[in-house]
Structures are given as structure tokens and as C-alpha cells.
Design a protein around this motif. Structure first.
Motif, PDB file in Angstrom:
ATOM      1  N   ALA A 125      16.804 -48.654 -43.163  1.00 42.17           N
ATOM      2  CA  ALA A 125      17.895 -47.697 -43.672  1.00 42.17           C
ATOM      3  C   ALA A 125      19.242 -48.571 -43.653  1.00 42.17           C
ATOM      4  N   LEU A 126      19.484 -49.249 -42.765  1.00 43.19           N
ATOM      5  CA  LEU A 126      20.841 -49.929 -42.779  1.00 43.19           C
ATOM      6  C   LEU A 126      21.103 -50.807 -43.765  1.00 43.19           C
ATOM      7  N   LEU A 127      19.779 -51.724 -44.182  1.00 45.84           N
ATOM      8  CA  LEU A 127      19.813 -52.544 -45.461  1.00 45.84           C
ATOM      9  C   LEU A 127      19.852 -51.729 -46.550  1.00 45.84           C
ATOM     10  N   ASP A 128      19.292 -50.650 -46.826  1.00 46.61           N
ATOM     11  CA  ASP A 128      19.114 -49.827 -47.960  1.00 46.61           C
ATOM     12  C   ASP A 128      20.572 -49.221 -48.133  1.00 46.61           C
ATOM     13  N   ALA A 129      21.347 -48.734 -47.193  1.00 48.91           N
ATOM     14  CA  ALA A 129      22.733 -48.298 -47.342  1.00 48.91           C
ATOM     15  C   ALA A 129      23.735 -49.696 -47.927  1.00 48.91           C
ATOM     16  N   ARG A 130      23.401 -50.667 -47.399  1.00 50.08           N
ATOM     17  CA  ARG A 130      24.326 -51.619 -47.764  1.00 50.08           C
ATOM     18  C   ARG A 130      23.880 -52.518 -49.126  1.00 50.08           C
ATOM     19  N   VAL A 131      22.653 -52.264 -49.721  1.00 42.63           N
ATOM     20  CA  VAL A 131      22.219 -52.494 -50.866  1.00 42.63           C
ATOM     21  C   VAL A 131      22.751 -51.652 -51.575  1.00 42.63           C
ATOM     22  N   SER A 132      22.711 -50.231 -51.439  1.00 38.81           N
ATOM     23  CA  SER A 132      23.301 -49.261 -52.552  1.00 38.81           C
ATOM     24  C   SER A 132      24.854 -49.425 -52.360  1.00 38.81           C
ATOM     25  N   GLU A 133      25.466 -49.840 -51.634  1.00 42.25           N
ATOM     26  CA  GLU A 133      27.080 -49.928 -51.417  1.00 42.25           C
ATOM     27  C   GLU A 133      27.106 -51.215 -52.182  1.00 42.25           C
ATOM     28  N   ALA A 135      25.289 -52.443 -54.679  1.00 36.00           N
ATOM     29  CA  ALA A 135      24.936 -52.039 -56.009  1.00 36.00           C
ATOM     30  C   ALA A 135      26.249 -51.160 -56.707  1.00 36.00           C
ATOM     31  N   LEU A 136      26.757 -50.286 -56.063  1.00 33.03           N
ATOM     32  CA  LEU A 136      27.940 -49.298 -56.327  1.00 33.03           C
ATOM     33  C   LEU A 136      29.163 -50.468 -56.720  1.00 33.03           C
ATOM     34  N   GLN A 137      29.261 -51.285 -55.868  1.00 36.92           N
ATOM     35  CA  GLN A 137      30.536 -52.202 -55.793  1.00 36.92           C
ATOM     36  C   GLN A 137      30.275 -53.154 -57.062  1.00 36.92           C
ATOM     37  N   ARG A 138      29.149 -53.545 -57.144  1.00 35.63           N
ATOM     38  CA  ARG A 138      28.865 -54.274 -58.506  1.00 35.63           C
ATOM     39  C   ARG A 138      29.112 -53.595 -59.889  1.00 35.63           C
ATOM     40  N   THR A 139      28.590 -52.349 -59.780  1.00 35.14           N
ATOM     41  CA  THR A 139      28.854 -51.724 -60.974  1.00 35.14           C
ATOM     42  C   THR A 139      30.260 -51.210 -61.240  1.00 35.14           C
ATOM     43  N   GLN A 140      31.105 -50.911 -60.084  1.00 32.15           N
ATOM     44  CA  GLN A 140      32.338 -50.786 -60.296  1.00 32.15           C
ATOM     45  C   GLN A 140      33.166 -52.104 -60.788  1.00 32.15           C
ATOM     46  N   LEU A 141      32.657 -52.952 -60.290  1.00 25.10           N
ATOM     47  CA  LEU A 141      33.452 -54.512 -60.602  1.00 25.10           C
ATOM     48  C   LEU A 141      33.012 -54.698 -61.949  1.00 25.10           C
ATOM     49  N   GLU A 142      31.722 -54.556 -62.576  1.00 20.63           N
ATOM     50  CA  GLU A 142      31.323 -54.930 -63.815  1.00 20.63           C
ATOM     51  C   GLU A 142      32.237 -53.991 -64.911  1.00 20.63           C
TER      52      GLU A 142
END
Length: 412
Positions: A125-133, A135-142
């Protein structure tokens, strides 16, 4: 078995008379002889068994031997079975102890595995939350990189496209063409300030869509609701056909009052002129003139009252005259409810329902209210105008402008 199977016995020492014969009556004396032989003190010891064996039937010895053999075999088998059962019990006890030990170990291993799974789930669960965060940061950066990489013209085209789409949605919600018209005007002004030759096609498309939107007559819901509110406010003041009109009576009273005032003025003028000049009329003329004026005023008022008793009016709807005075309030409230329902239908863009309510309200005005009254005519005309303008109209979409914007963004 027969007697020939019994082995031969040694010769006995008894006298021949003691040997049993084949005769049947001598058999019962054998027990007595055996008893006497056993009681004799000088007799040999082996004489008694021999006599007893001689007394038993021939088949008793083999049967006894067989029974003894069977008993010995049964006892042996029972002992062997008991030993085997004991061995099996010991083996079962040992296996049960082993199974209990294995169950305890399995329970401990299962608890350990459960703890491991829970720890793994929390880590996942911690890894999923970090992966989602991430991915969101990557989307915002893109998106940020894409925005930074756009040029000034591309940003302008993207803003114009977004503004037009929002204006189309606002027009669909409000039923007005003002949001779309304002968005097209702003887009035209912005492109005019940019003054880019490659965007000339977009400017022409915007001009054509703007002319198309202006040509559409869109229903002004706000003004229609204001008119309906004014009509609702005047319902209580509208005269009914069944009501007794007193306008003629009031006019006649005003005329009679004016006539009496004129008569009094003339009498006062004559009195003043008579006081100023020498009296030339007789006395009876002076008192007859006020009496005559008063009589004329009284007879005029009586005649007006008589005329008001009978009124001839043409009524196309006979049920309008059958409305009782206490039912007039319900009639007016029903008309108000019809107009309020039409107002709500206009606000919710249900034009068919609004048209139906307006037709019913107009029918009530024409059937139960006085057509000759000015207020009734104005209210009916207002309802007709609202019914004529409350129509469903489809707003045009700026498809040509959107297509030109897409082509310009694609670089064609």
C-alpha cells in the motif's frame, strides 16, 4: 465313532462275573461296583480310571480333545490379537502425538505467514501510494514542460478553443447566445492584436460563426419571466364579467352633481345680479327656480338608478355569468397558478409545458373576465406575447471555428 476305534485295554484282574454282558439290565450296576472298588482299601489305584473310561461313550474323548484344541487355539489367537491391539494403540498414540506437534508447528508457521502477509500488504500500500504520487508528479511535470514548450500562438489558440467550448456549455445551460457571442468577439479581438498571417483562416471562421449566432433569435427568458410577474400582479385587479359594474352609475352621479352645482351657480348669479339691479321678477318666480332645480336633480338621479337596474350585455360564454362572488377568489388564484407554472416551465426550459399553461391562462382571461376593460386587454396581450416568444430554439455551434483552430494547432 464306533467301539472298534477304541484301543484295547489290558486284562483286568476282576473275576469274570464282574464283566458286563450285552444284556441291557446289567448296566445300572456299574456305579455301585465302581463305588465299592473305590471304597476298598486294598484295591490298586489305577482301577478306578479304567472303570470310568470304560463307562464313557466312545465319541466323548475325541470331542473333548477337539474342544481342548479349539480352546487352546482360541486362547492363542486372543493373546495374539490383544498384543496386536496394544501395538496398534501404541502406534496410534505415537502418531497422534506427532500430529499434535505438527499442528502446533503449522499453527505457528501460519501465524508467522499471516504476519508476513500483513507486513507485505502495508508495504505494498505504501508503495502504491508512492507510485501514484510519482505518476501524478510526472504528469504535472509533463504538462508543465508541454506548456513551457508551447509558443505564444499555440497558447493563444488553446485558450480560444477552451473559451469557445466553455461558452457552448454555458449557452446550452442558460439557453442564451450571449456567452458564445462574447467568446467569439474576444477571440476575434485577440487574433486581431496578434496579426499573424497564418491565423487569418481562423479569423474568417470566427467572423462567419459570429454572424450565424447573431442571426438566431434566442428567447430572452429573463424578460419573459418579468412580464409574467407583472401579469400575475395585475390578476387581482382584473374585473370579472359576472361583477356588477358601477362606472355608469358613478358617471351619472358625477353628471347630476355637476348639474346641481351648475344650477346652484346660476341661482347664485341671478341672486347677485338681482341684488345689484332693481328686482323685476315677481316673488313666486324667485322661490320656484330653486325648487325646479332640486326637482330636476332628484329626478335625474332616480332615472340613473332605474337605468342601472337593467343592463344588456352580449356574453359568448354563459358559464362566466354563473360564477358566484365567493368563487371569484378561486378563479383568480387558479389563473395565478397557471401563470406561475408557466414561469417555472420557462426557467427550466420546458417550453411545451409553458405553452400549455399559457394557453389555459389566456382561455380563462377570455372566458371569465371583462373584455372591454383596459387592464384585461393589456394582460391578455402580455400573455399572448410571452406565448409567442417562448419557443425552443437550438443555438448554433461554432464548428467551423473549432475546425480551423484544430487545423492551426496541427500546423496545417
Amino acid at each position: 465313532m464306533n467301539d472298534t476305534d477304541i484301543p484295547a485295554e489290558p486284562p483286568r484282574a476282576e473275576p469274570a462275573a464282574a464283566t458286563p454282558t450285552a444284556a441291557t439290565p446289567a448296566a445300572p450296576a456299574a456305579p455301585a461296583a465302581v463305588a465299592s472298588a473305590a471304597a476298598a482299601p486294598g484295591a490298586p489305584p489305577a482301577a478306578v480310571p479304567v472303570v470310568a473310561a470304560a463307562m464313557l461313550p466312545g465319541w466323548a474323548l475325541p470331542v473333548g480333545a477337539l474342544v481342548g484344541t479349539v480352546a487352546v487355539v482360541s486362547l492363542t489367537l486372543a493373546l495374539l490379537g490383544q498384543q496386536r491391539v496394544k501395538a496398534l494403540e501404541q502406534e496410534l498414540v505415537r502418531r497422534q502425538q506427532d500430529s499434535q506437534g505438527q499442528a502446533v508447528e503449522a499453527r505457528a508457521l501460519a501465524r508467522q505467514a499471516l504476519d508476513t502477509v500483513q507486513a507485505t500488504e502495508s508495504k505494498m500500500a505504501l508503495l502504491d501510494a508512492r507510485v501514484s504520487e510519482t505518476a501524478l508528479q510526472r504528469t504535472q511535470l509533463e504538462e508543465l514542460i508541454q506548456q513551457l514548450s508551447r509558443s505564444r500562438d499555440e497558447n493563444a489558440l488553446a485558450d480560444i478553443d477552451a473559451a469557445l467550448r466553455v461558452a457552448v456549455q454555458q449557452g446550452a445551460i442558460t439557453g442564451s447566445a450571449e456567452p458564445l457571442t462574447a467568446a467569439l468577439r474576444q477571440a476575434e479581438d485577440r487574433l486581431a492584436r496578434m496579426n499573424q498571417p497564418r491565423l487569418e483562416r481562423v479569423r474568417r471562421a470566427i467572423a462567419r460563426d459570429l454572424d450565424r449566432v447573431r442571426a438566431v433569435a434566442v428567447t430572452d427568458i429573463a424578460s419573459l419571466t418579468i412580464r409574467l410577474d407583472e401579469a400575475i400582479r395585475t390578476v387581482d385587479e382584473l374585473p370579472l364579467t359576472a361583477q356588477i359594474e358601477r362606472r355608469n352609475h358613478q358617471a351619472g352621479a358625477t353628471a347630476s352633481a355637476a348639474a346641481s352645482a351648475a344650477a346652484k351657480g346660476a341661482a347664485a348669479a341671478r341672486a347677485a345680479s338681482g341684488a345689484a339691479s332693481v328686482p323685476a321678477e315677481p316673488a313666486w318666480v324667485q322661490w320656484w327656480t330653486p325648487v325646479r332645480d332640486g326637482w330636476l336633480a332628484v329626478t335625474g338621479r332616480i332615472w340613473q338608478e332605474v337605468r342601472d337596474l337593467v343592463r344588456v350585455t352580449r356574453i359568448d360564454a354563459p358559464e362566466a355569468m354563473l360564477v358566484a362572488p365567493e368563487q371569484a377568489w378561486f378563479l383568480r388564484e387558479n389563473l395565478k397558478l397557471r401563470l406561475l407554472n408557466a414561469r417555472l416551465a420557462l426557467l427550466s426550459r420546458q417550453f411545451d409545458t409553458a405553452q400549455s399553461d399559457l394557453r389555459d391562462a389566456l382561455g380563462s382571461l377570455e372566458r371569465y373576465f371583462d373584455h372591454s376593460a383596459r387592464r384585461v386587454m393589456l394582460t391578455a396581450e402580455t400573455v399572448r406575447q410571452v406565448a409567442g416568444q417562448a419557443r425552443q430554439l437550438n443555438l448554433p455551434r461554432p464548428d467551423e471555428t473549432l475546425a480551423a483552430l484544430a487545423a492551426a494547432q496541427a500546423g496545417r
